[in-house]
Design a protein around this motif. Structure first.
Motif, PDB file in Angstrom:
ATOM      1  N   ALA A  30       0.833  -1.204   0.000  1.00 24.28           N
ATOM      2  CA  ALA A  30       0.000   0.000   0.000  1.00 24.28           C
ATOM      3  C   ALA A  30       0.870   1.257   0.000  1.00 24.28           C
ATOM      4  N   ALA A  31       1.916   1.267   0.815  1.00 23.52           N
ATOM      5  CA  ALA A  31       2.820   2.422   0.866  1.00 23.52           C
ATOM      6  C   ALA A  31       3.521   2.620  -0.473  1.00 23.52           C
ATOM      7  N   THR A  32       3.910   1.533  -1.111  1.00 25.80           N
ATOM      8  CA  THR A  32       4.567   1.621  -2.418  1.00 25.80           C
ATOM      9  C   THR A  32       3.608   2.159  -3.470  1.00 25.80           C
ATOM     10  N   LEU A  33       2.349   1.748  -3.419  1.00 27.14           N
ATOM     11  CA  LEU A  33       1.353   2.294  -4.342  1.00 27.14           C
ATOM     12  C   LEU A  33       1.134   3.783  -4.085  1.00 27.14           C
ATOM     13  N   LEU A  34       1.090   4.169  -2.832  1.00 24.94           N
ATOM     14  CA  LEU A  34       0.893   5.580  -2.494  1.00 24.94           C
ATOM     15  C   LEU A  34       2.019   6.445  -3.047  1.00 24.94           C
ATOM     16  N   THR A  35       3.236   6.002  -2.865  1.00 22.24           N
ATOM     17  CA  THR A  35       4.379   6.814  -3.305  1.00 22.24           C
ATOM     18  C   THR A  35       4.658   6.659  -4.794  1.00 22.24           C
ATOM     19  N   ALA A  36       4.013   5.706  -5.442  1.00 19.20           N
ATOM     20  CA  ALA A  36       4.185   5.436  -6.872  1.00 19.20           C
ATOM     21  C   ALA A  36       5.631   5.086  -7.210  1.00 19.20           C
ATOM     22  N   GLU A  37       6.305   4.465  -6.264  1.00 21.65           N
ATOM     23  CA  GLU A  37       7.674   4.023  -6.498  1.00 21.65           C
ATOM     24  C   GLU A  37       7.656   2.594  -7.029  1.00 21.65           C
ATOM     25  N   ARG A  47      10.120   4.470   4.447  1.00 20.72           N
ATOM     26  CA  ARG A  47      10.100   5.459   5.539  1.00 20.72           C
ATOM     27  C   ARG A  47       8.679   5.649   6.077  1.00 20.72           C
ATOM     28  N   LEU A  48       7.714   5.717   5.178  1.00 19.73           N
ATOM     29  CA  LEU A  48       6.318   5.860   5.592  1.00 19.73           C
ATOM     30  C   LEU A  48       5.881   4.679   6.465  1.00 19.73           C
ATOM     31  N   LEU A  49       6.189   3.478   5.997  1.00 19.54           N
ATOM     32  CA  LEU A  49       5.781   2.288   6.737  1.00 19.54           C
ATOM     33  C   LEU A  49       6.490   2.202   8.086  1.00 19.54           C
ATOM     34  N   THR A  50       7.761   2.521   8.114  1.00 20.42           N
ATOM     35  CA  THR A  50       8.505   2.489   9.375  1.00 20.42           C
ATOM     36  C   THR A  50       7.890   3.453  10.386  1.00 20.42           C
ATOM     37  N   ALA A  51       7.555   4.651   9.945  1.00 24.67           N
ATOM     38  CA  ALA A  51       6.938   5.634  10.847  1.00 24.67           C
ATOM     39  C   ALA A  51       5.568   5.149  11.325  1.00 24.67           C
ATOM     40  N   ALA A  52       4.785   4.563  10.421  1.00 23.49           N
ATOM     41  CA  ALA A  52       3.452   4.077  10.794  1.00 23.49           C
ATOM     42  C   ALA A  52       3.550   2.932  11.802  1.00 23.49           C
ATOM     43  N   LEU A  53       4.474   2.005  11.579  1.00 23.46           N
ATOM     44  CA  LEU A  53       4.639   0.887  12.509  1.00 23.46           C
ATOM     45  C   LEU A  53       5.185   1.367  13.862  1.00 23.46           C
ATOM     46  N   ALA A  54       6.085   2.325  13.835  1.00 19.92           N
ATOM     47  CA  ALA A  54       6.614   2.876  15.091  1.00 19.92           C
ATOM     48  C   ALA A  54       5.497   3.542  15.896  1.00 19.92           C
ATOM     49  N   TYR A  69      -4.310  -2.903  12.491  1.00 21.08           N
ATOM     50  CA  TYR A  69      -4.123  -2.706  11.050  1.00 21.08           C
ATOM     51  C   TYR A  69      -4.796  -1.404  10.617  1.00 21.08           C
ATOM     52  N   ASP A  70      -6.031  -1.195  11.070  1.00 20.91           N
ATOM     53  CA  ASP A  70      -6.731   0.042  10.713  1.00 20.91           C
ATOM     54  C   ASP A  70      -5.979   1.262  11.222  1.00 20.91           C
ATOM     55  N   ARG A  71      -5.470   1.190  12.433  1.00 20.15           N
ATOM     56  CA  ARG A  71      -4.740   2.306  13.026  1.00 20.15           C
ATOM     57  C   ARG A  71      -3.467   2.599  12.230  1.00 20.15           C
ATOM     58  N   THR A  72      -2.756   1.538  11.846  1.00 15.59           N
ATOM     59  CA  THR A  72      -1.513   1.706  11.086  1.00 15.59           C
ATOM     60  C   THR A  72      -1.813   2.264   9.698  1.00 15.59           C
ATOM     61  N   ARG A  73      -2.855   1.728   9.048  1.00 15.39           N
ATOM     62  CA  ARG A  73      -3.245   2.214   7.715  1.00 15.39           C
ATOM     63  C   ARG A  73      -3.635   3.677   7.774  1.00 15.39           C
ATOM     64  N   GLN A  74      -4.365   4.064   8.804  1.00 16.49           N
ATOM     65  CA  GLN A  74      -4.774   5.458   8.946  1.00 16.49           C
ATOM     66  C   GLN A  74      -3.554   6.357   9.116  1.00 16.49           C
ATOM     67  N   TYR A  75      -2.615   5.950   9.951  1.00 16.83           N
ATOM     68  CA  TYR A  75      -1.403   6.746  10.147  1.00 16.83           C
ATOM     69  C   TYR A  75      -0.620   6.842   8.832  1.00 16.83           C
ATOM     70  N   LEU A  76      -0.531   5.746   8.109  1.00 16.70           N
ATOM     71  CA  LEU A  76       0.175   5.710   6.824  1.00 16.70           C
ATOM     72  C   LEU A  76      -0.455   6.700   5.846  1.00 16.70           C
ATOM     73  N   ALA A  77      -1.781   6.682   5.747  1.00 15.43           N
ATOM     74  CA  ALA A  77      -2.488   7.566   4.818  1.00 15.43           C
ATOM     75  C   ALA A  77      -2.317   9.030   5.204  1.00 15.43           C
ATOM     76  N   VAL A  78      -2.465   9.325   6.481  1.00 12.64           N
ATOM     77  CA  VAL A  78      -2.349  10.711   6.932  1.00 12.64           C
ATOM     78  C   VAL A  78      -0.909  11.205   6.774  1.00 12.64           C
ATOM     79  N   ALA A  79       0.057  10.361   7.087  1.00 12.14           N
ATOM     80  CA  ALA A  79       1.463  10.748   6.921  1.00 12.14           C
ATOM     81  C   ALA A  79       1.785  10.994   5.450  1.00 12.14           C
ATOM     82  N   PHE A  80       1.256  10.153   4.565  1.00 16.34           N
ATOM     83  CA  PHE A  80       1.470  10.366   3.130  1.00 16.34           C
ATOM     84  C   PHE A  80       0.842  11.691   2.698  1.00 16.34           C
TER      85      PHE A  80
END
Length: 169
Positions: A30-37, A47-54, A69-80
């Motif tokens: 999901a993080a890779t799709l978000l960053t389009a890398e 980096r996004l995933l590491t911050a979300a998991l931390a 999972y929902d909490r981590t996904r939400q943090y990932l989306a908001v951080a992105f």
């Protein structure tokens, strides 16, 4: 007292490790799709995933029945979204220089379109839930998702490369 604390910390670490073992792959995608890398070259996604998991680990004891999972996904989306806002001056900026290097699956989309498309189509987040997470009206989420899908199904054509020939003087 120390033994009980050590036991609690060990249990917390085991629970979190089990969560990461089960969820990290999907979250990384999901993080890779978000960053389009590209999947093999995705430092921003890592980096996004590491911050979300931390963040999830930091609040682990306070989840109290909430899905990590929902909490981590939400943090990932908001951080992105926050990162895209600071990097590009907003999520909807559509200047050619605001797009990532070609190669990522969703690189033809703006950061805003990628975020909503990944939440709705890849993660299966309901329209209303995505709207609440991003503080947008549900109609806006629906419209952006439809536009992103149309762009993916009918990608814009690349402008033909202009070759300038210089006449010998």
């Amino acid at each position: 007292m120390r033994e009980r604390q050590a036991s609690r910390n060990a249990r917390r670490a085991r629970e979190f490790e089990a969560f990461v073992a089960g969820a990290a792959g999907r979250l990384m995608h999901a993080a890779t799709l978000l960053t389009a890398e590209l999947p093999d070259d995705n430092p921003r996604a890592r980096r996004l995933l590491t911050a979300a998991l931390a963040h999830t680990y930091a609040v682990w004891d306070g989840l109290r029945g909430e899905d990590p999972y929902d909490r981590t996904r939400q943090y990932l989306a908001v951080a992105f979204a926050r990162g895209a806002w600071h990097q590009y001056g907003g999520l909807g900026l559509a200047h050619p220089w605001s797009r990532p290097k070609p190669g990522g699956t969703l690189s033809c989309l703006s950061p805003h379109e990628r975020l909503i498309l990944v939440l709705r189509m890849y993660e299966g987040v309901a329209e209303e839930q995505a709207a609440a997470m991003l503080a947008l009206p549900a109609e806006r989420v629906r419209a952006v998702c439809a536009r992103a899908m149309a762009t993916l199904l009918h990608p814009p054509r690349e402008a033909p490369a202009v070759i300038a020939e210089v006449a010998p003087s």
